[in-house]
Design an enzyme around this catalytic site. Structure first.
Site, PDB file in Angstrom:
ATOM      1  N   ASN A 560       0.788  -1.283   0.140  1.00  0.00           N
ATOM      2  CA  ASN A 560       0.051  -0.062   0.032  1.00  0.00           C
ATOM      3  C   ASN A 560       1.031   1.189  -0.045  1.00  0.00           C
ATOM      4  O   ASN A 560       1.520   1.872   1.111  1.00  0.00           O
ATOM      5  CB  ASN A 560      -1.074   0.068   1.080  1.00  0.00           C
ATOM      6  CG  ASN A 560      -1.972   0.963   1.091  1.00  0.00           C
ATOM      7  OD1 ASN A 560      -1.738   2.217   0.544  1.00  0.00           O
ATOM      8  ND2 ASN A 560      -3.085   0.784   2.013  1.00  0.00           N
ATOM      9  N   LYS A 561       1.349   1.791  -1.150  1.00  0.00           N
ATOM     10  CA  LYS A 561       1.988   2.855  -1.211  1.00  0.00           C
ATOM     11  C   LYS A 561       1.578   4.351  -0.663  1.00  0.00           C
ATOM     12  O   LYS A 561       2.362   5.061  -0.540  1.00  0.00           O
ATOM     13  CB  LYS A 561       2.638   3.196  -2.677  1.00  0.00           C
ATOM     14  CG  LYS A 561       3.003   1.845  -3.316  1.00  0.00           C
ATOM     15  CD  LYS A 561       3.335   1.961  -4.920  1.00  0.00           C
ATOM     16  CE  LYS A 561       4.027   0.919  -5.657  1.00  0.00           C
ATOM     17  NZ  LYS A 561       4.253   0.991  -6.955  1.00  0.00           N
ATOM     18  N   CYS A 562       0.197   4.421  -0.686  1.00  0.00           N
ATOM     19  CA  CYS A 562      -0.200   5.699   0.126  1.00  0.00           C
ATOM     20  C   CYS A 562       0.056   5.557   1.600  1.00  0.00           C
ATOM     21  O   CYS A 562       0.355   6.746   2.023  1.00  0.00           O
ATOM     22  CB  CYS A 562      -1.764   5.758  -0.174  1.00  0.00           C
ATOM     23  SG  CYS A 562      -2.025   5.912  -1.952  1.00  0.00           S
ATOM     24  N   ASN A 563       0.135   4.465   2.016  1.00  0.00           N
ATOM     25  CA  ASN A 563       0.422   4.572   3.417  1.00  0.00           C
ATOM     26  C   ASN A 563       1.754   3.866   3.782  1.00  0.00           C
ATOM     27  O   ASN A 563       2.079   3.854   5.206  1.00  0.00           O
ATOM     28  CB  ASN A 563      -0.573   3.525   4.160  1.00  0.00           C
ATOM     29  CG  ASN A 563      -2.040   4.132   4.246  1.00  0.00           C
ATOM     30  OD1 ASN A 563      -2.170   5.375   3.965  1.00  0.00           O
ATOM     31  ND2 ASN A 563      -3.260   3.211   4.020  1.00  0.00           N
ATOM     32  N   ASN A 564       2.595   3.388   2.595  1.00  0.00           N
ATOM     33  CA  ASN A 564       3.960   2.926   2.873  1.00  0.00           C
ATOM     34  C   ASN A 564       3.691   1.741   3.894  1.00  0.00           C
ATOM     35  O   ASN A 564       4.626   1.540   4.851  1.00  0.00           O
ATOM     36  CB  ASN A 564       4.817   3.841   3.674  1.00  0.00           C
ATOM     37  CG  ASN A 564       5.196   5.151   2.731  1.00  0.00           C
ATOM     38  OD1 ASN A 564       5.114   5.021   1.535  1.00  0.00           O
ATOM     39  ND2 ASN A 564       5.340   6.259   3.499  1.00  0.00           N
TER      40      ASN A 564
END
Length: 602
Positions: A560-564
């Site tokens: 989940n790249k938005c939340n790392n």
């Protein structure tokens, strides 16, 4: 013999001043330890006592200091107090130097015997009139000074003991401020002009806020005023600050109001340029990213800001605005100049750094030095020349072994040399080095003067250029060098565990990182980081939010790249864990690359 103030027997005149011993009274002092002590005055003539400090006064000051404990070494004898009225800290002079405290003379100074001599200040009444720039352009010579013209000599505003013709430093008027190279490097490394407080760590690593040391009594500095100015600059704390701290402070400008950017990953430059040029875009707003798919449906989904900035920096590094293989300089692209793209590139770099983007890492040292110290004080090297033909001309000139060979090369390329304004008169073989220098300066600096000025204006966005010039050592590490290689240890400590850990899966994760580092996996450390965050390196300002690990009852990992956030699969064996991690990471990154290449192919 040890100094009665600092108790050190070091005899380093540069650091501690002259070491002086009065044999009659069995007393030894460092000049600077004596000069900076807070409770002593020069009451005698210069030949009395020690430079005018009477022996009885020195003894009283030593007695006073014996009751004061140094804030650094915790030993008694600290004779130098803090300038803040309420601050009770005291220091030995060497301890203050060790912790980069600022020592500064303030107030009036006593008269010295040499000051009373006739015409003692005569040399100060003669203004400095000499151009010290490495490449003086004045045909009349370095000492030529023509007031109210471009050949008027401007003196350094800091020391007054260096000068430049206005034209030699591209100054438009005499009113413009100018600092010589030595003073500029000192100031930008020390932040001397703005520093009023300094963070100091004591021996127990407890942070203390330190102040300027106490205003000392009127005393005599044994230097000329010009030398005083430069020595004070040198003694100012160097403030070698951590780059992450500098960027975090720049980030304080970012307001709570947000701006949504609609970005196409496969056309990152065009879409970013369009968003940044919108009338309502403000670089100090929080950036929210929405990625637009390039398929027929044009789907949208929330994106990672750091992934967007990482892709943007990768594009900039390989775009035609720069030239060179690894270390890059600005190119000359007339269409890009017409469209103001150099300015936009500088603005993008500034925005990326402040908003948590990655280290660019592709600047040449020459480009960096031009930004920090000015083009007039920068000397390019052969590696900066990306044009093969020009590089060959330089090599042939440089390797000429006699005047016949040198004249032959110059004759062969006389049209080119005249075109770039380098028809230098050659009388000796050693003149070839000056000719090579002229060609390098033209090719790397003068030829791209307009793109450079535009790029520099863009870098001023959010105050980034000012910070680069103020802290060149810190910024050189991220602008001219790639980040350190990732390791299993770095990633292990980078990702925090949010949910209650499953010890078996956590063990699989640690083993997997070690396997990747040892080359026993098809993936790389960078692949793992991209899969989870969208970045192939750790941004200099750090990740926000901090990368984390979760455990899900699934067969394959999810990034989940938005939340790392990286969700690890829960498997019964390590072999299955590694297979599933490799499969998911490799194929996800491959599909993203195929999407991008498919769009670019069309």
């Amino acid at each position: 013999l040890a100094c009665v103030f600092c108790r050190k027997n070091d005899d380093c005149a540069i650091k501690y001043g002259e070491k002086k011993t009065n044999e009659k009274w069995n007393l030894t002092v460092h000049y600077y330890c004596l000069l900076m002590s807070s409770g002593i005055w020069q009451r005698g003539k210069e030949e009395e006592g020690v430079y005018g400090f009477l022996i009885e006064d020195i003894r009283k000051e030593v007695n006073r200091a014996s009751k004061l404990k140094c804030s650094v070494c915790r030993k008694n004898g600290a004779s130098i107090g803090c300038v803040a009225p309420r601050c009770k800290r005291s220091y030995h002079f060497p301890c203050g130097l060790q912790r980069e405290c600022i020592f500064q003379f303030t107030g009036n100074f006593a008269d010295a015997s040499w000051e009373l001599e006739e015409n003692a200040y005569q040399e100060l009444l003669e203004p400095y009139e000499h151009c010290d720039i490495r490449r003086c352009r004045c045909k009349e010579g370095r000492d030529y000074n023509a007031p109210d013209s471009k050949w008027e000599i401007k003196r350094c505003q800091c020391c007054g003991s260096s000068g430049t013709h206005l034209a030699c430093s591209s100054l438009r008027s005499w009113e413009q401020n100018w600092e010589c190279l030595e003073c500029r490097s000192i100031i930008y490394n020390s932040d001397f002009r703005k520093a009023k407080k300094h963070t100091l760590s004591n021996s127990n690593n407890v942070a203390i806020t330190d102040c300027l040391l106490e205003e000392s009594s009127p005393k005599l500095p044994r230097q000329s005023p010009g030398a005083q100015s430069k020595d004070l600059l040198r003694q100012g704390s160097k403030f070698r600050r951590d780059i992450s701290t500098i960027l975090i402070e720049l980030g304080f400008q970012i307001k709570k109001k947000s701006k949504r950017l609609y970005i196409k990953k496969a056309d990152i430059w065009t879409s970013a340029l369009a968003e940044f040029r919108k009338y309502n875009f403000n670089p100090s707003y929080v950036i929210e990213v929405v990625f637009i798919e390039n398929d027929d449906f044009g789907g949208e989904h929330p994106g990672s800001k750091q992934e967007f900035l990482s892709l943007l920096m990768q594009h900039l590094e390989n775009c035609p605005l720069f030239e060179g293989s690894l270390s890059k300089n600005l190119s000359l692209n007339s269409q890009a100049l017409k469209e103001n793209l150099y300015y936009e590139a500088g603005k993008m770099l500034a925005i990326s750094l402040v908003h948590g983007g990655p280290s660019p890492g592709f600047f040449s040292k020459t480009l960096f030095n031009c930004l920090v110290y000015g083009p007039e004080n920068t000397q390019p090297i052969l590696d900066d020349v990306s044009d093969f033909d020009v590089a060959q001309i330089i090599i042939r000139i440089n390797t000429a072994t006699n005047m016949d060979d040198l004249n032959s090369v110059i004759s062969e390329y006389c049209n080119y040399l005249e075109l770039i304004g380098c028809p230098r008169l050659i009388t000796t073989l050693t003149d070839k080095y000056m000719l090579v220098e002229d060609i390098l300066v033209y090719q790397v600096i003068k030829r791209v003067q307009a793109p450079f000025e535009s790029f520099k204006q863009g870098l001023k966005t959010l105050g980034v250029l000012d910070k680069i010039q103020m802290y060149p050592e810190a910024f050189c590490n991220i602008l001219c060098h790639k980040p350190e290689n990732l390791s299993a240890k770095i990633l292990r400590y980078l990702f925090i565990v949010h949910t209650l850990p499953d010890m078996q899966v956590l063990g699989f994760w640690n083993s997997y990182l070690q396997s990747v580092e040892d080359g026993k996996s098809a993936t790389t450390m960078e692949d793992i980081l991209i899969f989870a965050t969208g970045c192939n390196s750790i941004p200099p300002a750090g990740f926000k939010p901090t990368p984390s690990i979760e455990y899900l009852h699934m067969d394959f990992p999810i990034g989940n790249k938005c939340n790392n956030c990286l969700a690890l699969p829960m498997t019964s064996t390590y072999k299955k864990f590694q297979e599933n991690m490799d499969f998911a990471i490799r194929n996800t990154l491959r599909l993203e690359k195929e999407k991008s290449s498919h769009y670019n192919g069309h």
